[in-house]
Write an enzyme that holds these catalytic residues in place. Structure first.
Site, PDB file in Angstrom:
ATOM      1  N   SER A 199       1.766 -14.898   6.564  1.00 16.42           N
ATOM      2  CA  SER A 199       1.469 -15.679   5.373  1.00 16.42           C
ATOM      3  C   SER A 199       0.763 -16.985   5.742  1.00 16.42           C
ATOM      4  O   SER A 199      -0.268 -16.960   6.383  1.00 16.42           O
ATOM      5  CB  SER A 199       2.748 -15.916   4.580  1.00 16.42           C
ATOM      6  N   ASP A 271      -2.376  10.559  -1.052  1.00 17.50           N
ATOM      7  CA  ASP A 271      -2.561  10.511   0.401  1.00 17.50           C
ATOM      8  C   ASP A 271      -2.101  11.794   1.077  1.00 17.50           C
ATOM      9  O   ASP A 271      -2.124  11.908   2.305  1.00 17.50           O
ATOM     10  CB  ASP A 271      -1.821   9.301   0.987  1.00 17.50           C
ATOM     11  N   ASP A 275       5.936  10.753  -0.561  1.00 19.60           N
ATOM     12  CA  ASP A 275       7.000  10.118   0.220  1.00 19.60           C
ATOM     13  C   ASP A 275       7.446   8.794  -0.374  1.00 19.60           C
ATOM     14  O   ASP A 275       8.128   7.998   0.273  1.00 19.60           O
ATOM     15  CB  ASP A 275       6.514   9.902   1.668  1.00 19.60           C
ATOM     16  N   ASP A 418       1.119  -5.901  -1.277  1.00 19.23           N
ATOM     17  CA  ASP A 418       1.295  -7.355  -1.223  1.00 19.23           C
ATOM     18  C   ASP A 418       0.806  -7.997  -2.523  1.00 19.23           C
ATOM     19  O   ASP A 418      -0.366  -7.896  -2.873  1.00 19.23           O
ATOM     20  CB  ASP A 418       0.514  -7.923  -0.032  1.00 19.23           C
ATOM     21  N   HIS A 457       4.784  -8.608   0.450  1.00 18.40           N
ATOM     22  CA  HIS A 457       4.367  -9.732   1.282  1.00 18.40           C
ATOM     23  C   HIS A 457       5.231  -9.908   2.531  1.00 18.40           C
ATOM     24  O   HIS A 457       6.434 -10.074   2.441  1.00 18.40           O
ATOM     25  CB  HIS A 457       4.413 -11.009   0.441  1.00 18.40           C
TER      26      HIS A 457
HETATM   27 CA   LIG Z   1       2.391   8.946  -0.370  1.00 20.20          CA
END
Ligand SMILES: [Ca+2]
Length: 547
Positions: A199, A271, A275, A418, A457
């Site tokens: 940060s 993707d 999950d 984030d 974050h």
């Molecule tokens: Ca996934």
């Protein structure tokens, strides 16, 4: 279903990374300790005698042995070896007062290396937790308070030198003081020096690489707030989008929760693996209009047209009204309500605050007018003014050749969820560095970015494995010369600021590579994943289960 809400304390922070236009370099650099300050070696100085060290602009106020064997910090109790605790004050200007601490383990416990630590947000306090972890690993470590106490931005009103101390001078002077005092104490120079932080500390990390390339051999910048001025405008843009003219929130936390849930439902499997983690929200086309109320219906369980538009604006980010070019990246889809209970989701900086977060940067540092009205903001003119007036807060130089040419190594990490520093801002910086440094191969040789799915974050309380051993990773790269082809991230069972999560490990891959399931083995085990180039287009979906 992953937890969307949890309790945890954010060690806040702000800011962000790169954009298009290169920032101005600071016109002048603060004083450094000359090499002659360091003893020639072979003469070790006992702990208590370190108060007699003559360091230009730095007073060693205290040096005492601590043999308690434990450090208590926000991270709990950390067992540590006996160490020499040095307190010092740096005054590079008449208006400066930078508090520094250096913890030097006994010679027998020292690994011969230094570890600098950074800060979070605008908090003027030392990161004892990070220092304790470094000390426990055998490093001599240092920290600083950025030159002020507390988090109130009025510290810089009428004190431009304190803003410079915060922006980049304090971390540099902590570093030179750490080197000088450690060399005096041990009677020899360190073998390597590293800096790891997140940060605001990530901004400090990049500032060191850019402004003081000789300070560190290896640097880890997590969720770096290095595009601080642009981020200030991004925060303002997002807050104004989410509030009405009187400052009342347009969206409820419960509605944000629904948006995040629906986004995850729609985009988790893009993707290729269901999950509970969105690997790359840029590929997620979910539109909050899918949650729009039916015609004639007004209900907290759906979104009105104004609410849909508000959320879209925050996702889209801020663009120049004059050129259409991005000023600051939008916040990622899927991060709206992660850790909504007081931590990184939008509630923390975008929706919850009574007024725009960090507006004090504009009031006190830029316009020097406590009554400056943020409703009057001119996104074009005021942004240009702020870039000029608050350049000390930025660390967006993309030519890192001075650091790279002396063998420096840089690891960047950013969370795909984030809600403080958008991942796309950090990617933009890395891409810009790649261009400036002559391409991907030349850049990967010294700087790598690791994107972290399901991580808000600084990895505080996310839904994915996002904790890495940053010091070990950078030490491995620097000392062996072998660039990290993957970094193992784990859910963290020990950090009290993190909510409990099911044990899971996952490789983080050097951007633009992504982690992909082999098709066999537990999806909670990093060994079941490989790093590979991202797919182009659709991919087969493998349904996984969470333990
Ligand atoms: Ca996934």
């Amino acid at each position: 279903m992953p937890r969307l809400f949890s309790r945890a304390t954010l060690f806040a922070a702000l800011a962000s990374t790169a954009c298009s236009a290169p920032p101005p370099r600071p016109p002048t650099l603060p004083p450094s300790l000359p090499p002659s300050v360091a003893p020639s070696a072979s003469h070790s100085t006992p702990c208590a005698s370190l108060t007699a060290l003559a360091l230009p602009g730095v007073t060693v106020s205290s040096a005492t042995l601590d043999g308690s064997g434990v450090v208590t910090s926000s991270l709990g109790r950390t067992p540590v070896p006996p160490f020499c605790r040095v307190q010092a004050i740096a005054r590079p200007t008449a208006d400066s007062e930078i508090h520094i601490e250096l913890w030097l383990p006994a010679e027998a416990s020292w690994n011969g290396k230094l570890a600098g630590t950074g800060n979070s947000g605008f908090k003027g306090d030392l990161s004892y937790g990070a220092m304790a972890k470094a000390l426990a690993s055998g490093f001599a470590t240092g920290g600083h308070d950025t030159g002020h106490t507390g988090e109130d931005l009025r510290f810089g009103f009428g004190h431009p030198e304190k803003v410079v101390d915060y922006g980049y001078r304090a971390v540099h002077l902590m570093t030179t003081t750490l080197k000088a005092v450690a060399r005096a104490h041990y009677g020899r120079a360190e073998s390597h020096a590293y800096f790891t932080s997140c940060s605001a500390g990530g901004q400090q990390a990049l500032s060191e690489v850019q402004r003081y390339p000789d300070d560190y051999d290896g640097v880890v910048a997590g969720a770096p707030s290095n595009n601080r001025v642009a981020q200030t405008f991004g925060l303002l843009w997002s807050w104004l989008a989410l509030h009405d003219a009187k400052g009342a929130p347009l969206v409820t936390p419960a509605q944000l929760h629904k948006v995040t849930e629906a986004t995850l439902e729609a985009c988790d499997a893009i993707d290729g693996l269901a999950d509970g983690l969105i690997d790359d929200p840029r590929r997620c086309t979910f539109d909050p209009a899918a949650l729009a109320c039916a015609k004639g219906v007004s209900s907290p369980d759906c979104l009105g047209a104004q609410q849909v538009e508000a959320i879209r604006k925050v996702h889209a980010g801020l663009k120049s009204p004059r050129t259409g070019e991005p000023i600051f990246a939008g916040y990622p889809k899927g991060g709206e309500a992660l850790q909504a209970d007081g931590v990184p989701g939008w509630l923390r900086y975008l929706l919850g605050p009574k007024e725009p977060a960090r507006v004090g940067i504009l009031r006190y540092f830029v316009f020097r007018d406590p009554s400056w009205d943020y409703h009057s903001v001119d996104w074009d003119r005021d942004y240009a003014t702020a870039r000029r007036e608050a350049s000390a807060l930025d660390a967006t130089e993309t030519n890192l050749a001075p650091f790279a040419s002396r063998g420096g190594k840089l690891i960047l990490q950013s969370g795909w969820a984030d809600a403080v520093i958008p991942p796309e801002d950090t990617i933009a910086y890395y891409d810009a560095v790649t261009t400036a440094m002559g391409g991907a191969d030349k850049t990967r040789a010294f700087a790598r970015l690791f994107m972290t799915p399901g991580s808000p974050h600084c990895g505080l309380g996310g839904t994915g494995p996002d904790n890495i051993d940053a010091l070990a990773a950078i030490d491995q790269w620097v000392t062996t010369g072998n660039a990290p082809e993957r970094v193992i991230a784990v859910t963290n069972p020990t950090d009290p600021s993190d909510p409990p999560r099911a044990p899971r490990s996952r490789p983080l891959c050097p951007y633009p590579q992504v982690a992909r399931y082999r098709g066999a083995g537990s999806i909670d085990d990093a060994a079941s994943f490989v790093c590979q180039a991202p797919e182009r287009g659709a991919s087969a979906v493998i349904s996984g289960t969470q333990k």
